[in-house]
Write a protein that holds these residues in place. Structure first.
Motif, PDB file in Angstrom:
ATOM      1  N   HIS A 178      71.093  44.202  52.704  1.00 55.28           N
ATOM      2  CA  HIS A 178      71.737  45.381  52.140  1.00 55.28           C
ATOM      3  C   HIS A 178      71.574  46.575  53.091  1.00 55.28           C
ATOM      4  O   HIS A 178      72.538  47.294  53.377  1.00 55.28           O
ATOM      5  CB  HIS A 178      71.118  45.702  50.781  1.00 55.28           C
ATOM      6  N   CYS A 179      70.380  46.789  53.582  1.00 56.05           N
ATOM      7  CA  CYS A 179      70.116  47.935  54.463  1.00 56.05           C
ATOM      8  C   CYS A 179      70.239  47.566  55.940  1.00 56.05           C
ATOM      9  O   CYS A 179      70.171  48.443  56.797  1.00 56.05           O
ATOM     10  CB  CYS A 179      68.705  48.469  54.230  1.00 56.05           C
ATOM     11  N   CYS A 223      62.240  45.324  49.783  1.00 60.33           N
ATOM     12  CA  CYS A 223      62.639  46.176  50.908  1.00 60.33           C
ATOM     13  C   CYS A 223      62.050  47.574  50.712  1.00 60.33           C
ATOM     14  O   CYS A 223      62.154  48.150  49.627  1.00 60.33           O
ATOM     15  CB  CYS A 223      64.164  46.257  50.960  1.00 60.33           C
ATOM     16  N   SER A 259      63.114  50.248  51.768  1.00 61.12           N
ATOM     17  CA  SER A 259      64.151  51.264  51.698  1.00 61.12           C
ATOM     18  C   SER A 259      64.889  51.236  50.358  1.00 61.12           C
ATOM     19  O   SER A 259      65.054  52.269  49.702  1.00 61.12           O
ATOM     20  CB  SER A 259      65.126  51.053  52.856  1.00 61.12           C
ATOM     21  N   CYS A 260      65.333  50.037  49.950  1.00 62.04           N
ATOM     22  CA  CYS A 260      66.138  49.975  48.726  1.00 62.04           C
ATOM     23  C   CYS A 260      65.433  49.251  47.583  1.00 62.04           C
ATOM     24  O   CYS A 260      65.899  49.271  46.444  1.00 62.04           O
ATOM     25  CB  CYS A 260      67.474  49.299  49.013  1.00 62.04           C
ATOM     26  N   CYS A 319      66.378  42.723  55.173  1.00 68.29           N
ATOM     27  CA  CYS A 319      67.160  43.185  54.034  1.00 68.29           C
ATOM     28  C   CYS A 319      68.620  43.288  54.480  1.00 68.29           C
ATOM     29  O   CYS A 319      68.956  44.118  55.331  1.00 68.29           O
ATOM     30  CB  CYS A 319      66.663  44.542  53.535  1.00 68.29           C
TER      31      CYS A 319
END
Ligand SMILES: [Zn+2]
Length: 172
Positions: free
Chosen positions: A80-81, A38, A40-41, A78
């Motif tokens: 998570h995000c 990802c 982002s994370c 993702c």
């Protein structure tokens, strides 16, 4: 081989309709992965689906046809995000661009280094590289490059900023 000065008829001479142009040769490319980190994370994100993107490249002069890259590209999610993103193809083109880096840099070079007007550069790209780029598109590229613009117009911000994350909204 043809002698010097021999007149070679351009196959596109007299063509006024874009649909009449020679059909592009299509080359498959793949940026298709099961998992990607990802942006982002950094967590590994599974492929959600595969999309296809067509990019116009510099043409194939041997066969006198335009060249299109047909890139199959994985889209990942993702959890998570809660974002979707595409596998990276920045080696080929900018996000959302319709032309490869090769075409953009050739066009910009014709204007900035060789000093050609936009329309002439557009014609040159077609005649010598078999890639059709509207002159206004070339103008956008040159101005975005900021090399030719003496003094920015307005704020100099075009609002066409390229998002680094290539976030994609899930279309319905
Ligand atoms: Zn994430």
């Amino acid at each position: 081989m043809e002698g010097p000065g021999e007149y070679l008829r351009d196959v596109t001479e007299g063509i006024t309709q874009v649909e009449d142009l020679p059909k592009p040769k299509v080359v498959q490319q793949s940026r298709n992965y099961k998992r990607r980190p990802c942006p982002s994370c950094g967590r590994s994100a599974y492929r959600d689906r595969v999309v296809t993107r067509v990019l116009h490249d510099l043409g194939d002069l041997k066969i006198n046809r335009p060249l299109d890259l047909r890139v199959t590209c994985s889209q990942h999610y993702c959890s998570h995000c809660d974002i979707y993103f595409h596998a990276d193809m920045n080696d080929l083109a900018l996000p959302k661009a319709h032309y490869t880096h090769r075409v953009v840099s050739m066009a910009v070079r014709l204007v900035v280094e060789d000093g050609l007007p936009y329309r002439t550069a557009s014609w040159h790209l077609w005649r010598d590289h078999r890639v059709f780029v509207p002159f206004a598109t070339i103008q956008n590229w040159v101005e975005a490059g900021g090399k030719k613009g003496r003094g920015t117009r307005g704020h100099g911000v075009s609002g066409r900023g390229v998002g680094r994350l290539q976030r994609v909204h899930r279309g319905r």
